[in-house]
Design an enzyme around this catalytic site. Structure first.
Site: not given
Ligand SMILES: *Cc1c(COP(=O)(O)O)cnc(C)c1O
Length: 385
Positions: A176
């Site tokens: 992210k």
């Molecule tokens: C990355 C992601 C998650 C999970 O996030 P983490 O912090 O890795 O648990 C959940 N939903 C979406 C849409 C994502 O892109």
């Protein structure tokens, strides 16, 4: 994706370590306030991941066994898993092809009297069309959980994603924009919900470890319900505070690079690209291209050509219902989801991507797509004598 980290993050992590307080403490509290302020929510509850945030949000809204939770199948699998952690059943909704997000129409098609929550994903950073979804769900008394894992820095009707949300969940995984290594945050305007989530992330304790430590008198804590250990550490929060200060620069850079991809790829046949929807702006967490149905090139061939050139691209967003973990899980037809997951490619996009890198990516796509697309174009391209 590559995270954008520098000596400031190193120094902040080192300072947290030097302070002797490395678990959840003052830096986590400061990071919560900073993220909540940034997204326009009253409260932030930091947790160990967005997956944990989604789980806690559902538990906090009272979702449990026997309940249904509507989710898009076209998402990282954590979105579908969260209802299962709460003992509920994920119910897959299809998505809209332009945004890859659920809409009021696709959610309405799968609502039942057992629906206790709807998880709306702002996929790849593109804001979902929240107005219709909020109207639909408010009329049914069903809360919306916004899976904003990808959407820190995206906007909806001029406000940050997270503003006005019943509850939103953010991720700080290195895929992210803003990263803490691993990490997540729940934001909400509801003080009672925030207080419950703070408790749930810390074993259901009625007083946080930090407050107990700060107290002058001995404090005997009580465990009010079965909670979890979903805490973020102060080392992570220290990094996050620096990263958050970079968010505007990150979004600006990614938007510029995405615009450049769109300009360079405009004349490459057979590709559909996404743009900002009328109701908001994307942080361009991801940039993907969709191979149109009139192009015979197989998606695998595109990925293989990019890989052969040393370019790391990815298949488009996954579809949970096609994974072995969901084999036999009943669902309505998901035609748009299945087309998008089979036909899209996520291109490299990160803060330090150079224009030369981008040109190389575009060159490979041009080579692999042009001949097939030309052959598929109806009518002769040169006059036949
Ligand atoms: C990355 C992601 C998650 C999970 O996030 P983490 O912090 O890795 O648990 C959940 N939903 C979406 C849409 C994502 O892109």
């Amino acid at each position: 994706m590559k995270p954008w980290l520098g000596p400031e993050e190193q120094a902040a992590a080192a300072a947290a370590i030097a302070s002797g307080w490395v678990a959840q403490g003052p830096r986590v509290a400061a990071f919560e306030a900073a993220v909540a302020g940034r997204v326009g929510a009253a409260h932030g509850v930091a947790v160990s991941s967005c997956t944990a945030a989604l789980h806690l949000a559902l538990v906090g809204l009272g979702v449990g066994p026997g309940d249904e939770v509507v989710v898009p199948s076209l998402s990282f699998i954590a979105t579908a898993n969260a209802p299962r952690y709460a003992g509920a059943t994920p119910v897959f909704a299809d998505v809209d092809a332009a945004t890859q997000n659920v809409t009021a129409r696709t959610v309405a098609a799968v609502l039942t009297p057992r629906t206790q929550a709807v998880v709306v994903v702002h996929q790849g950073g593109i804001p979902a069309d929240l107005d219709g979804l909020r109207t639909l769900c408010a009329a049914r008394g069903v809360p919306i959980v916004e899976d904003a894992a990808c959407a820190l820095g995206s906007t909806h009707r001029g406000r940050p994603i997270g503003a006005g949300a019943r509850v939103a969940a953010f991720s700080f995984h290195p895929r992210k924009l803003v990263t803490t290594g691993e990490g997540g945050m729940v934001t909400t305007d509801d003080p009672a919900l925030a207080a419950r989530l703070r408790r749930l992330r810390e074993h259901g304790m009625d007083v946080s470890a930090a407050d107990r430590h700060a107290a002058r008198q001995p404090v005997i804590e009580a465990y009010l319900e079965t909670g979890f250990n979903y805490r973020m550490t102060d080392v992570q929060a220290a990094i996050g505070l620096v990263q958050l200060g970079r968010l505007d620069a990150m979004v600006a850079r990614r938007r510029a690079l995405a615009d450049r991809y769109r300009a360079l790829l405009a004349d490459v046949p057979g590709l559909t690209m996404h743009a900002d929807p009328p109701w908001g702006t994307s942080n361009h967490q991801s940039f993907w291209v969709l191979l149109r149905d009139d192009v015979a090139t197989d998606r695998g061939a595109v990925l293989a050509a990019l890989a052969a050139a040393g370019i790391g691209a990815r298949r488009g967003f996954m579809a949970a219902h096609l994974e072995p973990a969901y084999a036999g899980h009943p669902h309505a037809p998901l035609p748009v989801t299945e087309r998008l997951t089979a036909r899209s490619v996520i291109l490299p996009l990160y803060h330090d991507l150079t224009e030369a890198d981008q040109d190389r990516v575009v060159g490979v796509l041009r080579d692999v797509l042009h001949p097939v697309a030309a052959a598929a174009t109806p009518g002769p391209r040169v006059a036949v004598p």
